[in-house]
Motif scaffolding. Sequence first.
Motif, mmCIF file in Angstrom:
data_model
loop_
_atom_site.group_PDB
_atom_site.id
_atom_site.type_symbol
_atom_site.label_atom_id
_atom_site.label_comp_id
_atom_site.label_asym_id
_atom_site.label_seq_id
_atom_site.Cartn_x
_atom_site.Cartn_y
_atom_site.Cartn_z
ATOM 1 N N ASN A 12 0.833 -1.207 0.000
ATOM 2 C CA ASN A 12 0.000 0.000 0.000
ATOM 3 C C ASN A 12 0.865 1.254 0.000
ATOM 4 O OD1 ASN A 12 -2.531 -1.133 -0.093
ATOM 5 N ND2 ASN A 12 -2.846 -1.111 2.113
ATOM 6 N N HIS A 15 2.478 1.761 -3.376
ATOM 7 C CA HIS A 15 1.498 2.185 -4.374
ATOM 8 C C HIS A 15 1.139 3.663 -4.198
ATOM 9 C CE1 HIS A 15 -1.748 2.024 -7.222
ATOM 10 N NE2 HIS A 15 -2.652 2.309 -6.301
ATOM 11 N N VAL A 16 0.950 4.086 -2.963
ATOM 12 C CA VAL A 16 0.621 5.497 -2.690
ATOM 13 C C VAL A 16 1.750 6.399 -3.180
ATOM 14 C CG1 VAL A 16 0.320 7.214 -0.849
ATOM 15 C CG2 VAL A 16 -0.947 5.059 -0.760
ATOM 16 N N GLU A 18 3.994 5.757 -5.536
ATOM 17 C CA GLU A 18 4.042 5.733 -7.002
ATOM 18 C C GLU A 18 2.957 6.627 -7.607
ATOM 19 O OE1 GLU A 18 3.690 1.583 -7.811
ATOM 20 O OE2 GLU A 18 5.814 1.169 -7.456
ATOM 21 N N VAL A 19 1.767 6.583 -7.033
ATOM 22 C CA VAL A 19 0.668 7.425 -7.522
ATOM 23 C C VAL A 19 0.981 8.900 -7.266
ATOM 24 C CG1 VAL A 19 -1.757 8.061 -7.142
ATOM 25 C CG2 VAL A 19 -1.113 5.647 -7.341
ATOM 26 N N VAL A 37 -4.864 12.024 -3.802
ATOM 27 C CA VAL A 37 -3.970 10.864 -3.706
ATOM 28 C C VAL A 37 -4.767 9.637 -3.278
ATOM 29 C CG1 VAL A 37 -1.981 9.872 -2.499
ATOM 30 C CG2 VAL A 37 -1.926 12.278 -3.210
ATOM 31 N N GLU A 40 -7.050 8.484 -6.297
ATOM 32 C CA GLU A 40 -6.293 7.874 -7.401
ATOM 33 C C GLU A 40 -5.625 6.564 -7.003
ATOM 34 O OE1 GLU A 40 -6.100 8.828 -10.645
ATOM 35 O OE2 GLU A 40 -7.596 10.345 -10.157
ATOM 36 N N SER A 41 -5.177 6.479 -5.769
ATOM 37 C CA SER A 41 -4.495 5.267 -5.304
ATOM 38 C C SER A 41 -5.466 4.195 -4.835
ATOM 39 C CB SER A 41 -3.525 5.598 -4.168
ATOM 40 O OG SER A 41 -4.232 6.021 -3.014
ATOM 41 N N LYS A 42 -6.713 4.644 -4.498
ATOM 42 C CA LYS A 42 -7.729 3.733 -3.936
ATOM 43 C C LYS A 42 -7.258 3.116 -2.606
ATOM 44 C CE LYS A 42 -9.987 2.643 -8.316
ATOM 45 N NZ LYS A 42 -9.424 3.781 -9.030
ATOM 46 N N ILE A 48 -3.210 5.852 4.407
ATOM 47 C CA ILE A 48 -2.187 6.787 3.922
ATOM 48 C C ILE A 48 -1.510 7.475 5.104
ATOM 49 C CG2 ILE A 48 -1.792 8.951 2.673
ATOM 50 C CD1 ILE A 48 -3.967 8.035 0.681
#
Length: 198
Positions: A12, A15-16, A18-19, A37, A40-42, A48
Amino acid sequence: MNNKKKMSQPANRRHVVEVAAQLFLIGGYTYTSMDEVMRESKVSKSNIYYHFKSKDDLLFAVVEYWVKQYEGTLFYFLSQNEQTVEERIFAFLDSLCKGISERNYQGGCPFITLYIQCPEHAEQVKSRISRFFIELQPLIAKLFEQGIQKNEFRTTIQPEQAASLFITSMEGALMLAETRHDVSVIIETAHSFFNMLR
């Protein structure tokens, strides 16, 4: 259940980052909210904030992400001794050009873009970006040393000076590519630079 949750945390977080790395370049750090954020990252806002205490913390993680991307690519090309130095640098530049095109010419150089956009109080971020450029120069100088040893370049060239000039030239070319929406200026600048080294 708890183990699954713990195992998903690093993924997670990655991914956050990278987004956010793309959003901060495309929309700008100031104009990108943590809610955006999250959308877009879901990844949930609580998740987060589990990883990042603030947006500034996320910005620092984004800078580290770009450092790893650039350094990983550079170290890879440093090891490709069967290729000429010029071939390796152009392969690296091709990967940069691809990324810039995919971002629709926004954030040509992630480091300069984020440095300009980061808040005044974000000294840790500014210091990390500054350190990246300091550490970049000897990597490029090592490539030029290899080129001299293989007779690709003139023996009178000073690798450290050449590396400094090359980085400065490329940063200018990245800025021009962004304003012109044309990555060819990066390649043309590199060709001109290498012509001077022969």
